[in-house]
Scaffold this active site. Structure first.
Site, PDB file in Angstrom:
ATOM      1  NE  ARG A 111      -3.993  -2.055   0.055  1.00  0.00           N
ATOM      2  CZ  ARG A 111      -5.127  -2.032   0.762  1.00  0.00           C
ATOM      3  NH1 ARG A 111      -5.397  -1.018   1.557  1.00  0.00           N
ATOM      4  NH2 ARG A 111      -5.995  -3.025   0.676  1.00  0.00           N
ATOM      5  CG  HIS A 166      -2.494  -1.842   5.882  1.00  0.00           C
ATOM      6  ND1 HIS A 166      -3.878  -1.909   5.891  1.00  0.00           N
ATOM      7  CD2 HIS A 166      -2.164  -0.863   4.998  1.00  0.00           C
ATOM      8  CE1 HIS A 166      -4.365  -1.014   5.031  1.00  0.00           C
ATOM      9  NE2 HIS A 166      -3.349  -0.379   4.475  1.00  0.00           N
ATOM     10  CB  CYS A 194      -7.728  -2.271  11.078  1.00  0.00           C
ATOM     11  SG  CYS A 194      -6.530  -3.440  10.464  1.00  0.00           S
TER      12      CYS A 194
HETATM   13  N1  ARG Z   1     -10.566  -3.334   3.699  1.00  0.00           N
HETATM   14  C1  ARG Z   1      -9.564  -2.462   4.221  1.00  0.00           C
HETATM   15  C2  ARG Z   1      -8.466  -2.267   3.188  1.00  0.00           C
HETATM   16  O1  ARG Z   1      -8.112  -3.212   2.529  1.00  0.00           O
HETATM   17  C3  ARG Z   1      -8.981  -2.999   5.497  1.00  0.00           C
HETATM   18  C4  ARG Z   1      -8.000  -2.066   6.139  1.00  0.00           C
HETATM   19  C5  ARG Z   1      -7.330  -2.634   7.341  1.00  0.00           C
HETATM   20  N2  ARG Z   1      -6.612  -1.650   8.027  1.00  0.00           N
HETATM   21  C6  ARG Z   1      -5.429  -1.775   8.608  1.00  0.00           C
HETATM   22  N3  ARG Z   1      -4.966  -0.799   9.293  1.00  0.00           N
HETATM   23  N4  ARG Z   1      -4.704  -2.857   8.449  1.00  0.00           N
HETATM   24  O2  ARG Z   1      -7.947  -1.188   3.001  1.00  0.00           O
END
Ligand code: ARG
Length: 298
Positions: free
Chosen positions: A151, A180, A289
């Site tokens: 990401r 993440h 999250c």
């Molecule tokens: N569905 C969200 C995404 O893929 C989940 C985010 C999870 N957040 C995190 N801090 N790991 O972006």
């Protein structure tokens, strides 16, 4: 008890003190899985929004019961992932760096989070590079651990160092399930000494738990040398999002499925608090999250 633990960490003399936290959460009123942006999400399977709200409420109530302060941001219809507030920004000393999502599905969240920070007295810094906030950035001691690979982009790490004037350590994630950084590292004690009352070393630079297999070789070496006292979590506990946890330095909020991690935490004098967010895991998120730390001016 693991033989390699330093002596001080094995003695009951390790007394950990909880530190009061201020968190930002978002009620999952519009939670569902309608697109797939990580391997956990399966839009063809139904989700139960009422169950998600009930589980989330338990996390909220538990934070409050343990003395933490929780702020709420209003959920926005059509933004089902807004419950994962860790991706809303990154805040130190009352300064909030906004986010720029990699994925178009979540871009609508960027402005509401920045507006919330501004309305609540934070200095807001508009981001330039793609990054997903505290989902990929974790403060430990004076250092920021920063994830990349899925990401947040590498350039955002340079930007982060400039904005906050701190050392940033880049770590590369290699397993798409752990996309993440907060799915692969848990900051147990971010403090510079106030969390422990021993000389075990864990207080000085903070301490973490992590999932070694989520990182490339160079990142693993970096983590090993910086955090020799870290808890190494098993693949089984990682796979149930055990590391996606919040900690106040004593209470560590974790998934009840991460039974091995739970035992490791107890051995080190932490108090695991089990919170089941199974419904929110369908969106690829867990306890951390759903929790953004609001660090005010010190
Ligand atoms: N569905 C969200 C995404 O893929 C989940 C985010 C999870 N957040 C995190 N801090 N790991 O972006």
């Amino acid at each position: 008890m693991t033989a390699s633990l330093p002596l001080a960490a094995q003695t009951p003399a390790v007394r950990r003190t909880p530190q009061r936290r201020r968190y930002l959460m978002c009620r999952p009123d519009y939670f569902t899985v309608s697109y797939r942006i990580n391997p956990w999400m399966e839009p063809e399977n139904p989700t139960d929004t009422a169950k998600a709200v009930a589980q989330w409420q338990t996390l909220y109530d538990t934070y409050i019961a343990l003395g933490h302060e929780v702020e709420l941001i209003d959920p926005v219809p059509g933004l089902p992932d807004m419950v994962y507030t860790a991706n809303g920004g990154f805040i130190i000393d009352g300064r909030a760096l906004g986010v720029r999502f990699r994925v178009p599905e979540r871009r609508g969240e960027e402005r509401p989070f920045m507006d919330w920070f501004a309305a609540h007295g934070f200095e807001v810094i508009e981001p330039i590079s793609v990054q997903e906030g505290e989902g990929d950035f974790l403060l430990v001691g004076d250092t920021i651990l920063a994830g990349t690979g899925f990401r947040s982009v590498g350039d955002s790490h340079r930007e982060l160092a400039e904005v906050f004037g701190r050392e940033v350590v880049s770590l590369r994630l290699v397993d798409p399930r752990f996309y993440h950084l907060d799915t692969a590292i848990s900051v147990l004690d971010p403090s510079t000494g106030s969390g422990t009352e021993t000389s075990s070393g864990t207080g000085a630079a903070g301490n973490i738990a992590y999932l070694p297999s989520a990182f490339d070789e160079a990142s693993r070496r970096e983590l090993e040398s910086r955090f020799p006292d870290a808890i190494l979590v098993s693949d089984d506990d990682g796979a149930v999002f055990g590391l996606n946890s919040a900690s106040d330095g004593y209470n560590v909020f974790i998934s009840p499925r991460a039974t091995g991690f739970e035992a490791q935490l107890r051995e080190r004098g932490y108090n695991p608090v089990l919170i089941d967010l199974s419904e929110l895991l369908l969106g690829g998120g867990g306890i951390k999250c759903c929790t953004l730390e609001l660090r005010g001016k010190s």
